[in-house]
Scaffold this motif. Structure first.
Motif: not given
Length: 67
Positions: A57, A60-61, A64
């Motif tokens: 997670t 992924e942050k 992005t």
């Protein structure tokens, strides 16, 4: 007097060599124990607290936010 000094010195050297003989083995054992504890901590962290999903997670942050 000199002979007693030489004999004493030889005995002390042999005693020191005997004491240091197992020191290398003990150091390697310590390293193995530390590595085993680190591996155990990593396995426990990834299974108990689901660190794999949390790291995924977070990555992924980051990806992005960059794009």
């Amino acid at each position: 007097m000199t002979r007693m000094f030489v004999v004493t010195k030889i005995r002390l050297q042999k005693a020191l060599e005997a004491r240091e003989a197992g020191q290398g083995t003990l150091e390697y054992l310590g390293i193995v124990v530390v590595v085993a504890l680190l591996i155990t901590a990593l396995i426990a962290g990834f299974t108990k607290w689901d660190l794999g999903a949390k790291l995924g997670t977070a990555l992924e942050k980051i990806t992005t936010a960059i794009s």
